[in-house]
Enzyme design. Structure first.
Site, short mmCIF file in Angstrom:
data_model
loop_
_atom_site.label_atom_id
_atom_site.label_comp_id
_atom_site.label_asym_id
_atom_site.label_seq_id
_atom_site.Cartn_x
_atom_site.Cartn_y
_atom_site.Cartn_z
N VAL A 13 10.72 -22.81 -17.94
CA VAL A 13 9.42 -22.47 -17.37
C VAL A 13 8.69 -21.58 -18.36
O VAL A 13 9.28 -20.64 -18.91
CB VAL A 13 9.57 -21.72 -16.02
CG1 VAL A 13 8.22 -21.31 -15.47
CG2 VAL A 13 10.32 -22.59 -15.01
N ASN A 15 21.54 -15.00 -20.31
CA ASN A 15 20.26 -15.62 -20.02
C ASN A 15 19.82 -15.18 -18.62
O ASN A 15 20.61 -15.21 -17.68
CB ASN A 15 20.41 -17.15 -20.08
CG ASN A 15 19.11 -17.89 -19.91
OD1 ASN A 15 18.28 -17.56 -19.07
ND2 ASN A 15 18.95 -18.94 -20.70
N TYR A 69 20.78 -19.46 -10.95
CA TYR A 69 21.85 -20.42 -10.71
C TYR A 69 22.90 -19.85 -9.75
O TYR A 69 23.34 -20.53 -8.83
CB TYR A 69 22.50 -20.84 -12.03
CG TYR A 69 21.53 -21.44 -13.01
CD1 TYR A 69 20.56 -22.35 -12.59
CD2 TYR A 69 21.55 -21.09 -14.34
CE1 TYR A 69 19.66 -22.91 -13.49
CE2 TYR A 69 20.65 -21.65 -15.25
CZ TYR A 69 19.71 -22.55 -14.81
OH TYR A 69 18.82 -23.09 -15.69
N GLU A 77 25.11 -25.68 -18.03
CA GLU A 77 25.56 -24.64 -18.95
C GLU A 77 24.40 -23.72 -19.22
O GLU A 77 23.25 -24.17 -19.31
CB GLU A 77 26.08 -25.24 -20.27
CG GLU A 77 27.45 -25.82 -20.13
CD GLU A 77 28.07 -26.18 -21.47
OE1 GLU A 77 29.29 -26.41 -21.48
OE2 GLU A 77 27.37 -26.25 -22.48
N ARG A 101 7.54 -16.88 -10.46
CA ARG A 101 6.67 -17.46 -9.43
C ARG A 101 7.41 -18.51 -8.61
O ARG A 101 6.80 -19.22 -7.83
CB ARG A 101 5.43 -18.09 -10.07
CG ARG A 101 4.54 -17.07 -10.76
CD ARG A 101 3.34 -17.70 -11.43
NE ARG A 101 2.66 -18.64 -10.54
CZ ARG A 101 1.88 -19.62 -10.99
NH1 ARG A 101 1.69 -19.79 -12.29
NH2 ARG A 101 1.29 -20.43 -10.14
#
Length: 159
Positions: free
Chosen positions: A80, A117, A123, A112, A87
């Site tokens: 994104v 990150n 996730y 992965e 958002r």
């Protein structure tokens, strides 16, 4: 951006420039995570591969690239643009990946992500769990190496 509704639509080769613009904006080159246009283009025609774009007022703000092999789906890329982050666009794309994968017959989902990150919380919040680690998988611009974390979850769909 005018803040209009986020609209999802299927993508293809004609959208690769938009995909690369999102990737260039959202993946920090120092980590070595981004794919090249050739890598994306080479994957798109393969069986079981799909690309979903998140658009707002005709601007592509994000995308998800995935594939299904047998009864397992893999989220290959999700990105994104910085201006669209925080958002819910990443969550929308992730939910679409899960729904589409399940509709295509997936019973297990994989992805992965580089350790550290910021998408890791997305996730994990969606129920993905750590199932493996690839040590020194990503090689950044400076030569630094970063681990890849393998995450998975069941779709709950029984064969």
């Amino acid at each position: 951006m005018s803040g209009g509704p986020i609209v999802l639509r299927s993508g293809g080769h004609a959208d690769l420039r938009d995909v690369m613009a999102v990737m260039d904006d959202s993946f920090d080159a120092r980590f070595g995570e981004a794919w090249t246009m050739g890598q994306c283009a080479g994957l798109l025609p393969l069986p079981g591969v799909w690309l979903m774009l998140a658009r707002e007022d005709e601007a592509v703000l994000g995308f998800a690239l995935a594939r299904l092999v047998a009864d397992e789906a893999e989220l290959l890329l999700l990105a994104v643009k910085a201006a669209g982050q925080r958002r819910g666009i990443g969550r929308i794309l992730l939910e679409h990946f899960e729904d589409e994968a399940t509709a295509r017959g997936a019973t297990r989902l994989h992805l992965e992500v580089r350790e550290g990150n910021h998408a890791l919380s997305l996730y994990e919040g969606a129920g993905f769990e750590l199932v493996g680690r690839r040590r020194d998988y990503y090689c950044g611009q400076s030569g630094d190496r970063y681990d890849a974390l393998t995450l998975a979850k069941s779709t709950g769909k029984l064969r």
